[in-house]
Design an enzyme around this catalytic site. Structure first.
Site, mmCIF file in Angstrom:
data_model
loop_
_atom_site.group_PDB
_atom_site.id
_atom_site.type_symbol
_atom_site.label_atom_id
_atom_site.label_comp_id
_atom_site.label_asym_id
_atom_site.label_seq_id
_atom_site.Cartn_x
_atom_site.Cartn_y
_atom_site.Cartn_z
ATOM 1 N N GLU A 134 1.012 3.852 1.952
ATOM 2 C CA GLU A 134 1.564 4.180 3.265
ATOM 3 C C GLU A 134 2.694 3.224 3.638
ATOM 4 O OE1 GLU A 134 -2.909 5.135 3.487
ATOM 5 O OE2 GLU A 134 -1.656 3.592 2.598
ATOM 6 N N CYS A 157 -6.032 2.204 5.797
ATOM 7 C CA CYS A 157 -6.807 0.993 6.044
ATOM 8 C C CYS A 157 -6.336 0.380 7.368
ATOM 9 C CB CYS A 157 -6.606 0.005 4.901
ATOM 10 S SG CYS A 157 -4.933 -0.693 4.850
ATOM 11 N N CYS A 175 -2.434 -0.297 7.362
ATOM 12 C CA CYS A 175 -1.592 0.891 7.411
ATOM 13 C C CYS A 175 -1.777 1.657 8.720
ATOM 14 C CB CYS A 175 -1.866 1.770 6.198
ATOM 15 S SG CYS A 175 -1.509 0.913 4.634
ATOM 16 N N HIS A 193 0.850 -1.184 0.000
ATOM 17 C CA HIS A 193 0.000 0.000 0.000
ATOM 18 C C HIS A 193 0.891 1.242 0.000
ATOM 19 C CE1 HIS A 193 -3.772 -2.066 1.901
ATOM 20 N NE2 HIS A 193 -3.236 -2.794 0.929
#
Length: 186
Positions: A81, A113, A116, A79
């Protein structure tokens, strides 16, 4: 023989968007970079509509930038992040960014999410700047952001992580909406 390493990469255009020499002084400038990274990631077909960046909280210097690379890298943790955090950790040579007494800010195009969110706590992030909300992500795309504690902001604050939401939210929502209409599965 089992693999002994993992190799994740960011697209080469990151350096064209993220300016290491610039001082990103305001919350808007920092989230603005994250939103622009998300926009470029969608426009260039590199991944999902998510961008993030880690900044030195005192100087405003960019430490690392990331975009969503899940599909292109075949890695569910890639992701935006996570990529920004991992690159910041590698660059600074430590798993807990703020262990040197520094202050580190994570700016995201969208609310982290569940994965993260947890990584932000353990990585030594001191301040979280958020563009779009998770409900924006789920309303405008097919992404499932996963469960968070009911009082997720309070949980971060109790760990001395400041949270600022809805920074450039409309600009971040536009990127999500544009991505959501393409039907592209990355």
């Amino acid at each position: 023989m089992l693999p002994l390493q993992i190799h994740l990469t960011l697209p080469p255009w990151i350096g064209d968007v993220a300016d290491e020499g610039r001082r990103y002084a305001s919350h808007e400038e920092r989230v603005g970079l994250a939103v622009e990274l998300s926009r470029q990631n969608v426009d260039r077909g590199g991944g999902g509509p998510f961008g993030a960046a880690v900044f030195d909280g005192h100087s405003g210097r960019l430490v690392a930038a990331g975009v969503n690379r899940v599909v292109s890298q075949g890695c569910s943790v890639a992701h935006a992040e996570m990529m920004a955090i991992m690159i910041a950790q590698q660059r600074l040579g430590r798993y807990r960014l703020n262990e040197d007494g520094g202050r580190y800010v994570l700016a995201t195009s969208s609310q982290p999410c569940c994965q993260c969110y947890g990584a932000s706590i353990w990585a030594g992030i001191d301040e979280l700047l958020i563009g779009a909300r998770s409900q924006d992500v789920e309303e405008l795309t097919d992404f499932d952001e996963g469960p968070l504690p009911v009082d997720w902001v309070g949980e971060l604050v109790r760990r001395d992580i400041a949270v600022h939401r809805d920074i450039l939210r409309e600009q971040a929502r536009i990127v999500l909406a544009d991505y959501g209409t393409t039907g592209t599965p990355y």
